[in-house]
Each structure stands twice: as C-alpha cells, then as structure tokens.
Write a protein that holds these residues in place. Structure first.
Motif, mmCIF file in Angstrom:
data_model
loop_
_atom_site.group_PDB
_atom_site.id
_atom_site.type_symbol
_atom_site.label_atom_id
_atom_site.label_comp_id
_atom_site.label_asym_id
_atom_site.label_seq_id
_atom_site.Cartn_x
_atom_site.Cartn_y
_atom_site.Cartn_z
ATOM 1 N N ASN A 42 -29.731 -19.313 69.931
ATOM 2 C CA ASN A 42 -30.140 -20.508 70.696
ATOM 3 C C ASN A 42 -29.608 -21.792 70.061
ATOM 4 O OD1 ASN A 42 -32.211 -19.509 72.846
ATOM 5 N ND2 ASN A 42 -32.748 -18.443 70.950
ATOM 6 N N SER A 43 -28.333 -21.948 70.075
ATOM 7 C CA SER A 43 -27.655 -23.195 69.677
ATOM 8 C C SER A 43 -27.900 -23.648 68.244
ATOM 9 C CB SER A 43 -28.040 -24.369 70.597
ATOM 10 O OG SER A 43 -28.568 -23.970 71.795
ATOM 11 N N ASP A 48 -29.810 -23.889 59.721
ATOM 12 C CA ASP A 48 -31.138 -24.148 60.314
ATOM 13 C C ASP A 48 -32.145 -23.053 59.974
ATOM 14 O OD1 ASP A 48 -30.235 -26.444 61.733
ATOM 15 O OD2 ASP A 48 -29.311 -25.132 63.225
ATOM 16 N N THR A 92 -37.849 -28.112 67.397
ATOM 17 C CA THR A 92 -36.719 -28.697 66.660
ATOM 18 C C THR A 92 -35.612 -29.097 67.637
ATOM 19 O OG1 THR A 92 -37.240 -27.220 64.856
ATOM 20 C CG2 THR A 92 -35.078 -28.254 64.771
ATOM 21 N N LEU A 93 -35.312 -28.207 68.578
ATOM 22 C CA LEU A 93 -34.245 -28.504 69.542
ATOM 23 C C LEU A 93 -34.608 -29.716 70.401
ATOM 24 C CD1 LEU A 93 -33.131 -24.960 70.807
ATOM 25 C CD2 LEU A 93 -31.938 -26.470 69.230
ATOM 26 N N HIS A 94 -35.877 -29.764 70.815
ATOM 27 C CA HIS A 94 -36.310 -30.902 71.645
ATOM 28 C C HIS A 94 -36.231 -32.204 70.864
ATOM 29 C CE1 HIS A 94 -37.736 -29.318 75.515
ATOM 30 N NE2 HIS A 94 -37.856 -28.180 74.848
ATOM 31 N N ARG A 95 -36.622 -32.118 69.583
ATOM 32 C CA ARG A 95 -36.568 -33.322 68.752
ATOM 33 C C ARG A 95 -35.125 -33.798 68.640
ATOM 34 N NH1 ARG A 95 -39.803 -31.460 64.867
ATOM 35 N NH2 ARG A 95 -38.069 -30.785 63.580
ATOM 36 N N ARG A 96 -34.243 -32.829 68.497
ATOM 37 C CA ARG A 96 -32.826 -33.183 68.352
ATOM 38 C C ARG A 96 -32.278 -33.825 69.622
ATOM 39 N NH1 ARG A 96 -30.324 -27.998 65.104
ATOM 40 N NH2 ARG A 96 -31.435 -28.409 63.172
ATOM 41 N N THR A 97 -32.696 -33.341 70.741
ATOM 42 C CA THR A 97 -32.175 -33.906 71.987
ATOM 43 C C THR A 97 -33.034 -35.054 72.466
ATOM 44 O OG1 THR A 97 -33.362 -32.189 73.150
ATOM 45 C CG2 THR A 97 -31.023 -31.808 72.777
ATOM 46 N N ALA A 98 -34.043 -35.433 71.652
ATOM 47 C CA ALA A 98 -34.908 -36.581 71.945
ATOM 48 C C ALA A 98 -35.586 -36.476 73.310
ATOM 49 C CB ALA A 98 -34.124 -37.886 71.836
ATOM 50 N N GLU A 99 -35.916 -35.286 73.691
ATOM 51 C CA GLU A 99 -36.604 -35.109 74.961
ATOM 52 C C GLU A 99 -38.103 -34.980 74.718
ATOM 53 O OE1 GLU A 99 -33.045 -32.711 77.229
ATOM 54 O OE2 GLU A 99 -35.047 -31.824 77.056
#
Lengths: 183, 231
Positions: A42-43, A48, A92-99
């Motif tokens: 997952n990306s 990570d 973590t992914l959401h934080r990274r994409t600021a969503e």
C-alpha cells in the motif's frame, strides 16, 4: 486464539519486565511480518516498516494492558494485529496526503492509560516535575533501584530519599488530577 | 492504627494499595479514608501517581524491547553478504595454501624411526634368532631412507624405497609404510606422476593398515594435482 496466543497475551499483561520484554519481542516479530505486507502493498517503502511496527506493538500492548482488548476464542490474534497495523498505516497515509480522517475507528488504535489518563498526559506531568523528582522516580520505577541505593546515589539519608519520593508522587498525582478535571 | 509520623503514613498508604496490609488493618485504613477527606486525597494522589509511573515504566520496557528486536539482525545481514563472501574466499585460500605448502606428516613415522633405530643400534651384535639378515637389511634400508627424507635428500630416499617396494615378502603394514614414504619422497622430489601411481597402488591394495591422517591424505591428493598443474 491459540493457546500460544493466550500465553503471549498473558505475558504482555505481566508486570515482570523479563516476561514482558520476551513477549514484546515475539509480538514485534509477528507484527513485522504483517506490517511488511501492509506497507509494501500500500504505497509504502521499507523505511516505513519499523515505524509502523513500533506504533502497532505499543498500541496493541496498551489495548491489552488497559483491558480494551477482549480475548475471543474465535478471533485469531493475527487478525487483530492486522487490523491495528492497517488502521495505523491508513492514518499515516492520510496524514501524508493531508486529508481529513473521518472513517477510521480510533478505538482500535488508541487506548487509555490507568484511570483514563492518557500516556501523553502522564509524560507531560512527569516532565513538569523537578529534575531531582524525575531522577528519584525514574531510578525507582524505571531502573528498579531500591530506596537504600537511591539514597546512596543522591547522597541523602534513606528517610530523606523516601520523603522526596512521596512528595514527588503527590505532586505528580495532583498534576494528573488537575489534567483529568480539565477535560 | 493510623501512624502519626508523616513518612510512616505515606508508607501505610502505599502498603494499602499494594495489598500488603492485614485485613484488620485494612478496615482501620478504610475507616480513616471515610473519615478524613485530606487523608483520602493524599491516598488517591499517591495511588494515581504509582499507577501512572508503573504504566510508563512498563511502556518504556515495551518500547525498548521493540527497538531491540528491530535492530536485531541475523548474522548474514549484520556482517553483510559481501564481507561474508570475502571471508569465505580468504578462508578457502588459506586452506588451499595449507594443503599445498604444508608437508605431509606421516604420523607413524616417529614409531618407525624408534623401531628401526632400535634394530640399527643392535647392529651386528643382534643375535641370529632375533632378526634374519633379510629383515636386518630391510630395517637398515628403511631407516636410511627416513634419514634421507629428514635431511632433504628425497632422490636418495627414492632409490632405497623403490628397492624395498619391489620386495615380495613384506607384510602389508611394512609394504604400505614403504609406499607412503616413497609417495612422500616423490612429492618432495617433484615427481607427481610417480606419486600419483603410488597413491593409486596404495588405494587398490585393500585395507589401509598404515595409519595416515585424513588431512594428510587430502594434502597428498591435492599436492599431486598441484604439482601436475604447475610442472
């Protein structure tokens, strides 16, 4: 949950540092195997994985310790570990994409500490104590020193060291109380 | 009874929430909790702090164990595959150098020397019943060959040993002793083809009664090949 999983769960809830260390290392290996699949699928990248493992293991331990984790015979431990790791990774992914994160179940990853004090509150309260207080309490609770040894280390009498320890604890208790009443 | 001294009172509270008080004293403690609000507050704060500190200390243990496990790497990954490969090549090189340049140690050689020297010292005084002239001649030649080998004169040893090897009536032990010494002499004299055929003869002769160490067998086998390659 297998009998091995049950033993792991009991050891993770133990107050014995040796049992806890061995169980944590075992849990870490299992979480790592799961985290590799989640992150690389997952990306994520190899760098990570360790962060996710650390966050997941601590969260799982907090859940177990606080009683938020319910032992269920029909649910394999790995499924639960996978759930926690996945939620942590999605965060973590959401934080990274600021969503904005709205649909994740926080109860799976956040656990209250004793008497519903959050760990961050406890750490903050401890940091607000004086240096000597922190030293006495860390030596006693973290390092496992006896009061005689602490007194010798700090160049105090045993009674003076005990008085210091109790006063520091009273101050910490007061700070935690006021934090709890503020919320 | 509730202690008057402040420090003793704190210890009393600690003993209570650590379940160290006997039942009778627990009852007194609980009465004090119900009666004295200030005491109740002190007990509550000490308990809260103790629980928080224990929790933080265990959490610290968990974090430390996770870090230890994550930094723990299997030996291959820790040392690195490249370094392991280089170490392996170096070790193989050292092993081949040892096989190539270290002399063959005929372990029973010392026993042979002692034996033959004993007969040689007897010389002409030995009684006819102890050794036949033929046996005496064998020991003398064999001892001389060993002496030539020890003195770095393999070509002289070869002459003696070839003569002994042609004898028909040797017991298997002495035959193989002669053949191993001859093989060694050929190697020292850079005659790998002769050494090779002698080794084949030893291997085909059936049971190996003259004791030679396994490493020395490897050395012989390798040195024959090495000499064939380099000559």
């Amino acid at each position: 949950m297998t009998s091995q999983d049950l033993k792991l769960y009991k050891d993770l809830c133990s107050d014995d540092p040796q049992l806890l260390t061995a169980a944590t290392r075992q849990l870490t290996r299992r979480v790592k195997a799961i985290a590799i699949r989640i992150v690389l699928g997952n990306s994520g990248s190899h760098s990570d994985i360790d962060d996710l493992v650390q966050d997941t293991v601590v969260a799982v331990w907090q859940q177990m310790r606080s009683g938020a984790f319910q032992v269920r015979a029909e649910t394999p431990l790995d499924a639960y570990l996978g759930g926690v790791a996945r939620n942590k990774w999605l965060k973590t992914l959401h934080r990274r994409t600021a969503e904005a994160l709205t649909d994740l179940n926080d109860s799976l990853t956040e656990a209250p500490g004793p008497e519903h004090h959050r760990l961050s509150d406890m750490e903050e309260a401890l940091a607000r104590l004086g240096k000597t207080c922190q030293q006495v309490l860390r030596l006693f609770y973290w390092e496992g020193y006896k009061m005689e040894e602490i007194a010798r280390k700090l160049g105090m009498t045993m009674d003076a060291a005990k008085v210091r320890k109790y006063r520091c604890m009273l101050r910490l208790g007061e700070l935690l109380e006021s934090d709890a009443s503020d919320e | 009874m509730r202690p008057d001294d402040q420090l003793k009172q704190w210890e009393w509270i600690e003993d209570y929430y650590q379940n160290k008080l006997p039942i009778s004293e627990r009852l007194i403690f609980e009465q004090e909790l119900a009666r004295d609000a200030e005491f109740r507050q002190t007990a509550e704060r000490l308990k809260t702090a103790d629980q928080a500190l224990r929790f933080m200390s265990l959490e610290n243990t968990v974090r430390k164990a996770v870090r230890q496990e994550l930094t723990h790497r299997p030996l291959v990954r820790r040392v690195g595959l490249g370094r392991m490969a280089v170490s392996g090549v170096v070790l193989i090189g050292m092993w081949l150098a040892y096989l190539t340049f270290d002399g063959v140690d005929l372990q029973t050689y010392r026993d042979d020397v002692t034996l033959t020297q004993r007969y040689r010292e007897l010389g002409e005084d030995v009684e006819e019943t102890a050794l036949t002239p033929r046996q005496r001649s064998f020991y003398r030649n064999f001892f001389d060959a060993q002496a030539f080998l020890a003195n770095g004169q393999p070509e002289m040893a070869i002459a003696n040993l070839e003569k002994l090897a042609r004898a028909d009536s040797l017991r298997p032990y002495f035959r193989q002793a002669v053949e191993w010494h001859l093989l060694n002499a050929y190697l020292l004299n850079n005659q790998p083809n002769n050494a090779d055929s002698t080794l084949r003869m030893i291997n085909e002769s059936g049971e190996l009664v003259y004791r030679i160490d396994r490493t020395d067998r490897w050395k012989v086998w390798w040195q024959i090949r090495w000499q064939k390659l380099t000559h």
